[in-house]
Structure formats: structure tokens, C-alpha cells
Design an enzyme around this catalytic site. Structure first.
Site, PDB file in Angstrom:
ATOM      1  N   LYS A  11      10.029 -36.498 -16.705  1.00 18.09           N
ATOM      2  CA  LYS A  11      10.092 -35.073 -16.365  1.00 18.09           C
ATOM      3  C   LYS A  11       8.863 -34.726 -15.510  1.00 18.09           C
ATOM      4  CE  LYS A  11      11.385 -30.684 -18.489  1.00 18.09           C
ATOM      5  NZ  LYS A  11      11.985 -30.074 -19.694  1.00 18.09           N
ATOM      6  N   GLU A  62      19.746 -23.163 -32.856  1.00 25.00           N
ATOM      7  CA  GLU A  62      19.583 -21.784 -33.359  1.00 25.00           C
ATOM      8  C   GLU A  62      20.388 -21.556 -34.642  1.00 25.00           C
ATOM      9  OE1 GLU A  62      20.265 -22.557 -30.231  1.00 25.00           O
ATOM     10  OE2 GLU A  62      18.584 -21.805 -29.067  1.00 25.00           O
ATOM     11  N   ARG A 119      24.051 -17.592 -30.506  1.00 25.47           N
ATOM     12  CA  ARG A 119      24.505 -18.819 -31.164  1.00 25.47           C
ATOM     13  C   ARG A 119      24.434 -18.670 -32.696  1.00 25.47           C
ATOM     14  NH1 ARG A 119      24.088 -23.608 -27.781  1.00 25.47           N
ATOM     15  NH2 ARG A 119      25.473 -23.085 -26.034  1.00 25.47           N
TER      16      ARG A 119
HETATM   17  C1  TPP Z   1      21.247 -22.310 -26.635  1.00 21.38           C
HETATM   18  C2  TPP Z   1      19.971 -22.514 -25.842  1.00 21.38           C
HETATM   19  N1  TPP Z   1      18.794 -22.611 -26.487  1.00 21.38           N
HETATM   20  C3  TPP Z   1      17.651 -22.781 -25.815  1.00 21.38           C
HETATM   21  C4  TPP Z   1      17.657 -22.850 -24.437  1.00 21.38           C
HETATM   22  C5  TPP Z   1      16.346 -22.974 -23.676  1.00 21.38           C
HETATM   23  N2  TPP Z   1      16.256 -24.240 -22.969  1.00 21.38           N
HETATM   24  C6  TPP Z   1      16.564 -24.373 -21.689  1.00 21.38           C
HETATM   25  S1  TPP Z   1      16.310 -25.907 -21.121  1.00 21.38           S
HETATM   26  C7  TPP Z   1      15.732 -26.406 -22.639  1.00 21.38           C
HETATM   27  C8  TPP Z   1      15.256 -27.799 -22.852  1.00 21.38           C
HETATM   28  C9  TPP Z   1      16.295 -28.752 -22.372  1.00 21.38           C
HETATM   29  O1  TPP Z   1      15.809 -30.055 -22.585  1.00 21.38           O
HETATM   30  P1  TPP Z   1      16.714 -31.235 -22.072  1.00 21.38           P
HETATM   31  O2  TPP Z   1      18.128 -31.004 -22.437  1.00 21.38           O
HETATM   32  O3  TPP Z   1      16.110 -32.492 -22.579  1.00 21.38           O
HETATM   33  O4  TPP Z   1      16.616 -31.132 -20.492  1.00 21.38           O
HETATM   34  P2  TPP Z   1      15.339 -31.411 -19.563  1.00 21.38           P
HETATM   35  O5  TPP Z   1      14.781 -30.063 -19.190  1.00 21.38           O
HETATM   36  O6  TPP Z   1      14.383 -32.254 -20.347  1.00 21.38           O
HETATM   37  O7  TPP Z   1      15.891 -32.143 -18.378  1.00 21.38           O
HETATM   38  C10 TPP Z   1      15.781 -25.377 -23.540  1.00 21.38           C
HETATM   39  C11 TPP Z   1      15.345 -25.477 -24.950  1.00 21.38           C
HETATM   40  C12 TPP Z   1      18.900 -22.737 -23.789  1.00 21.38           C
HETATM   41  N3  TPP Z   1      18.983 -22.773 -22.438  1.00 21.38           N
HETATM   42  N4  TPP Z   1      20.029 -22.582 -24.510  1.00 21.38           N
HETATM   43 MG    MG Z   2      14.699 -33.648 -21.781  1.00 18.49          MG
END
Ligand code: TPP
Ligand code: MG
Ligand code: DXP
Length: 618
Positions: free
Chosen positions: A279, A367, A395
Site C-alpha cells: 500500500k 459494524e 450496516r
Molecule cells: C461498511 C464500511 N465500513 C468501513 C469503510 C471504511 N473503509 C474504506 S476503505 C477501508 C479499508 C479497506 O481496506 P482493504 O479492503 O484492505 O483495501 P486497501 O485500502 O488496503 O486496498 C475502510 C475500513 C467502508 N468503506 N465501508
Molecule cells: Mg488492504
């Protein structure tokens, strides 16, 4: 290749590996330059440059459906599908969205913003394809944190049973917004680094070099796996669910990615390709970011990494104001614990987590689980504070209803990002929570107008024995350490000047702005701070009705089911004969943009309120 000549993925089909590597570096440079100007999701997109190029090199979008879970990491996809020129408008009003949007391109075959919908969507697409006897690939790209969410496993359960052709790209960077958590992540880490998988990978490389097609490759894989299975490789979480697995694959090696994707084309049934990425790759500040500071950024100086947006003097973010108050209360009350579903940095809970590590819990993107987890802690003597963004709280509706409220448990729910949030757009505007929660019995629902009231409401919340919702917006407020006693369900009246000619009922930080604007314009108003949405202050409403003045209810959330709906219901039930004017968001989703633009577009800016006021009282 000039990035600005890119019209469609066809433009990269003929590029050789070396040219694709150059393209990757050009895209990486462009992302850093462009996002430094506009802000946006930087590190996730820097991590998927080679992955996205390889996908569009091998597969035929939009016939083959390539889409991204959450969608915050779809910028490279947008560049490759002819939208680079719009990046200067990224996340701006009427500009390019920060997520996939069908209205933007035929290559955007799904939309999200909330995490973990991609696998369910993939199964729906795959079954639709099969029932329609069509032939194309379904390729969800899902991050490790989104993968570890409940909805993803609900989908995997059925995917394993349905055995439909699909290629699941698991983009594993061991990061959520900040460092990823949970046993599933630990399993992925074991798979990522275990020697046997590395050994398997070198055998995989051998198999690939012979350019063996799909099934032959998998046969080679299985023979290698069987060969080592006795001693080291247990079946993994995917194969246990009858989903084939290839990995780990280096997510920055375009050549290897292309070979694996080519081989995957022939695969029958569901297949997971476990891709390892970094990342923030290519921008050291983002690469070394463990706290999630480079996940979603405001405009910044590339050289120093310094943010170019500063809070007004003396201000803190609302999230920090709330955390400070909860930390101070937690010093006295050892029963207070804090819970976050993967948003430590967004909800500014770092101070609590470092001060009280034993009383802090990050549940990952979960959540639903987090809310019921909080309920059980409350049932057993603790005082949980769970902070959830308003739109993500959607959620956990059933858990709030079925577990927290029905059992009348003292959980304090901090609804962060309440109201319009701006650049993230319709999936993130927290405008539904008042309507969503107001109908649930036993809940107390409040919003502070400033930091002092925030501290006062939280003191009230933790001193009571009922579920208490305190909502607060994205953005900042002047900090304060003051606190005062508040009686639950009471509103506050602020006569502006002279004999009021109209009444304005408002909430949050708009209350003081309305008072100030009325004073400057010498408009005789009575402004009421409706800091409780539930219970309503019926005594106050009875008094207001007796004044026989026009009443303006000014809301910055959805009108349907919001504060003015509650007031109208009370007026109807108590036989009020009053003149109510409602200002708020109509029955539609609000797109992305800056808050001033959105408020103006939604006619919920203060000028609209005062125009309507003056139209009535003059
Ligand atoms: C239901 C929900 N909860 C929390 C979020 C906030 N959120 C957006 S991206 C993310 C992290 C995603 O991590 P990952 O799937 O590993 O993707 P990366 O950014 O590492 O590529 C979070 C917690 C969201 N978008 N939707
Ligand atoms: Mg990730
Ligand atoms: C993609 C996602 O859902 C989060 O990154 C969200 O954009 C964070 O919002 P804030 O920037 O308001 O913390």
C-alpha cells in the site's frame, strides 16, 4: 505512451512487458502529482497500479466485468478507461467520483463506497451470466480488510456451493486504513510468507514458464501442493470452501501477474488469486504509513508530505473533541471501553487506544459484529463507547434494534460523519441516521452544537443507563474543556433581539451561525437548539406553539423521518395549530462535492433559510 492518449484498455493490449512497466511508473507519478492537488485516496491506488494494468491487459473490459470492492482504489482503472483528463476534478462537485460510477463509464460495471459488497455482486453477475447463457469473466478485486468482513464470508459460503466461474483477486497489502487486524489477516500472512507457498510459487513459476494453459497449470499446482501437502501445506480457507487458490503472487511483477491471469482464463469454477501488494508503493511517506494517514488525504506538498489544509486556530476535528471527552471520562470511569470497526484513524481514537490499550477494541470492518459485541460488554458491567461513521452505521441497524435498544443496554454510540460529508458523495453522506434510529424505542438521540455541549452530553450519556446516540459531523469545531449539567430531552431557546417575529429550530453547529447571522442582519428571531431528536422537548414545543409565530425547522439531513417529521407528528397528536416551514434534504441521494456547493444545491445553506424567513416575516 502519453497517459493523456489513453482512451480505452485496447490502447495497452499491444504493449510489451517493459512498456507496461514504464506505463506503471508514469501512472504512479501522475497519481502522486494529481492527488497532491485534489486530495483523494492515495495509498490504496498506488498499491494497485501493476495489478490494474495487468487486469486490463489480459481481460476484455467491459465485456469481462472488472470491479473494485469499496471502489476507493479504482483510480488506475479510471485512467486506463479514458478518464485521466477528469482527474483535476476528482471528488469535486459535478466532477469525477472517487469511486466507480456507472454514469461515468461502461467500464464501471458495479458501484460501491461501502466495503465488502464485491463478492456478493460477483456471484449475482456470474449466475445472471450463466442463466442468460452468456460468456464473460467476472473479476472482483477485493482488499484484505474488505475480505475479512462478514458480508464477504456470506458470499464465499454461497460461491463455494454454486461453483460458478469467477476470478476473485484478493489484493493483500496487510493494511486496512491502518494496519489490518484479525485472525483472517493472520492466516493470510501465514499463507503469504510461508516457505511452502514460496516454494510452491517457484514451482508455479516453472509451470508458467512452460506457458502451460490454465488447467495444466492447476494440475501442476495440485501436484506440487500434494507433494508438499503431507508435511507443510494444510488446505487453506479457500480450498476448504471449495474455491481454488493461486498464490501468493507478486502484485508488482507485471509479467508474473499477466501469466497468472492468462492461466486463470481457462479455470473452471471459482478461483482466488492471492496478490501481494504494498500500500502506498512508490511514495515513501505512504509506503511507511502504519496509522492510515495516507489512506484518504487532503491536498499535500509532495516534497515534505505536509498537508496543505489546516484547521482554523483553536479548532479540533469533531472526532477528536469527542475522543478527548471520552478519554477524560474514562480516566474516572474504568468501565468505559472503546470500540471501532476499522476506523481508528478516521474516528481519531488513537488517544484512547494508546491510553487504555486493554480497554480498546478494533473489530475490523465489522459494524454488525462490533455493535453486538458492545451490547454484550454493556450487559456485563462495562460502558462501551462505539464510534461508527453514520453511513457505515446503516450496516448495524438490526444490532442496534435487536441487541442494544431492545435490551435497553447502556451503549454510547458515537455517530461520526453525521450529515453531508462532501467529497465521498452519496455512499458516505450521513444523512439517514436520524430517520433510521428515531423509530427505535429506548434510544436517546442527541447532537451537540459545540464542544462544551459535546462534553456535557457525553457526561449525561455515561451517567445514564440507556442506549445513547450522540451524532457529530465531519469537520472541526473550537475546542473547549467546559462541561455543564444537561437534563435529558431538553432544548435551549436563544432569543436573538427584540420581539421575535419567527422561530427557527435547528441543531448542531448551525445554531450559533444562525444566531450570529440574525444579529448581524437585525432579524428578530427566537432560535431553538433542538439538541435532542429523541426524546423531543414537548414542553418547549408547547411553549413555541403558544407564541403563534411561523416556525422554521432547519435540518441538514434527510427531511423524511427527521426532526421536522418528529415535530409534525407531535403537533398532529397534540392538536397543535401551528405554521411549520421545513428546510432539509429531499427524497434523493446527494452526490459528491464540497460542502458549500452541496448545501447550496440542496437548498440547505443559511442564505436559503434566511431568504425563506424574510419572505415570510417581512
Ligand atoms: C461498511 C464500511 N465500513 C468501513 C469503510 C471504511 N473503509 C474504506 S476503505 C477501508 C479499508 C479497506 O481496506 P482493504 O479492503 O484492505 O483495501 P486497501 O485500502 O488496503 O486496498 C475502510 C475500513 C467502508 N468503506 N465501508
Ligand atoms: Mg488492504
Ligand atoms: C473509502 C472510505 O470509505 C474511507 O476511506 C472514507 O473515505 C474515509 O472518510 P473520511 O475521509 O471522512 O475519514
Amino acid at each position: 505512451m502519453n497517459l493523456f492518449d489513453l482512451r480505452s484498455p485496447d490502447d495497452i493490449k499491444a504493449l510489451k512487458e517493459e512498456e507496461l512497466k514504464e506505463l506503471a511508473e508514469e501512472i504512479r507519478r501522475f497519481l502522486i502529482m494529481s492527488i497532491a492537488k485534489t486530495g483523494g485516496h492515495l495509498s490504496s491506488n498506488l498499491g494497485v497500479v501493476e495489478l490494474t494494468i495487468a487486469l486490463h491487459k489480459v481481460f476484455d473490459s467491459p465485456r469481462d466485468k472488472i470491479f473494485f470492492d469499496v471502489g476507493h482504489q479504482s483510480y488506475v482503472h479510471k485512467i486506463l478507461t479514458g478518464r485521466i483528463k477528469e482527474f483535476k476534478t476528482l471528488r469535486q462537485y459535478k466532477g469525477l467520483s472517487g469511486f466507480q460510477k456507472r454514469r461515468e463509464s461502461v467500464h464501471d460495471v458495479w458501484e460501491a463506497g461501502h466495503s465488502s459488497t464485491s463478492l456478493s455482486a460477483a456471484l449475482g453477475m456470474a449466475i445472471a451470466r450463466d442463466l442468460q447463457k452468456e460468456h464473460y469473466q467476472v473479476i472482483p478485486v477485493i482488499g484484505d480488510a474488505a475480505f475479512a468482513s462478514g458480508m464477504s464470508f456470506e458470499a464465499l459460503n454461497q460461491i463455494g456451493e454454486q461453483q460458478r466461474n469467477m476470478i476473485i483477486i484478493l489484493n493483500d497489502n496487510d493494511m486496512s486504513i491502518s494496519k489490518n487486524v484479525g485472525a483472517i489477516q493472520q492466516t493470510l500472512t501465514k499463507m503469504r510468507v510461508s516457505k511452502s507457498y514460496t516454494a510452491l510459487k517457484s514451482d508455479l513459476k516453472g509451470a508458467l514458464s512452460g506457458n502451460q494453459a490454465g488447467n495444466a497449470l492447476l494440475k501442476a499446482m495440485r501436484s506440487v501442493k500434494n507433494a508438499v501437502k503431507e508435511n507443510v501445506i494444510p488446505d487453506n480457507i479457500f480450498t476448504e470452501l471449495h474455491i481454488d487458490y493461486i498464490g501468493p503472487v507478486d502484485g508488482h511483477d507485471i509479467g508474473e501477474l499477466i501469466k497468472v491471469f492468462e492461466s486463470a482464463k481457462q479455470h473452471q469454477g471459482p478461483l482466488v488469486i492471492h496478490v501481494i501488494t504494498k500500500k502506498g508503493k512508490g511514495y515513501p511517506y505512504a509506503e511507511n504509513d502504519k496509522e492510515g494517514k495516507w489512506h484518504g488525504v487532503s491536498p499535500f506538498d509532495i516534497e515534505s508530505g505536509r498537508s496543505l489544509s489546516m484547521l482554523p486556530h483553536g479548532h479540533k476535528s469533531w472526532s477528536e473533541i469527542i475522543t478527548d471527552a471520552v478519554c477524560d471520562l474514562a480516566e474516572q470511569n474504568k468501565q468505559i471501553v472503546a470500540i471501532t470497526p476499522a476506523m481508528i484513524s478516521g474516528s481519531k481514537l488513537e488517544r484512547f487506544f494508546s491510553a487504555y490499550p486493554q480497554r480498546s477494541f478494533d473489530c475490523g470492518i465489522a459494524e454488525e459484529h462490533a455493535m453486538t459485541f458492545a451490547a454484550a460488554l454493556a450487559l456485563n458491567g462495562f460502558r462501551p463507547f462505539i464510534s461508527v461513521y453514520s453511513s457505515f452505521l446503516q450496516r448495524a441497524y438490526d444490532q442496534i434494534n435487536h441487541d442494544v435498544a431492545r435490551m435497553d443496554l447502556p451503549v454510547v454510540i458515537g455517530v461520526d460523519r453525521a450529515g453531508l460529508v462532501g467529497e465521498d458523495g452519496e455512499t458516505h453522506h450521513g444523512v439517514f441516521d436520524i430517520a433510521m434510529l428515531r423509530s427505535i424505542p429506548n434510544l436517546i438521540i442527541a447532537q451537540p452544537k459545540d464542544a462544551k455541549e459535546a462534553r456535557s452530553l457525553l457526561k449525561l450519556a455515561f451517567s445514564g443507563n440507556h442506549p445513547f446516540v450522540i451524532r457529530y459531523p465531519r469537520g472541526s469545531e473550537a475546542q473547549s474543556t467546559e462541561c455543564e449539567a444537561i437534563t435529558c430531552g431538553t432544548w435551549v431557546k436563544y432569543p436573538c433581539i427584540a420581539e421575535a417575529k419567527a422561530i427557527v429550530i435547528a441543531y448542531g453547529s448551525d445554531v450559533d451561525k444562525i444566531i450570529a447571522k440574525a444579529k448581524v442582519n437585525e432579524i428578530a428571531l427566537l432560535v431553538v437548539n433542538a439538541r435532542f431528536f429523541k426524546p423531543l422537548d414537548h414542553n418547549c414545543l408547547d411553549e413555541l406553539a403558544q407564541m403563534h409565530l411561523p416556525i422554521f425547522v432547519y435540518e441538514t439531513d434527510l427531511l423524511a423521518g427527521g426532526l421536522s417529521s418528529a415535530i409534525l407528528e407531535y403537533g398532529n397528536d397534540s392538536g397543535k395549530d401551528w405554521e411549520i416551514h421545513r428546510i432539509g434534504i429531499g427524497d434523493h441521494f446527494v452526490e459528491h462535492g464540497s460542502l458549500p456547493n452541496l448545501r447550496k444545491q440542496e437548498h440547505i445553506d443559511l442564505n436559503t433559510l434566511f431568504e425563506e424567513l424574510l419572505h415570510v416575516i417581512r
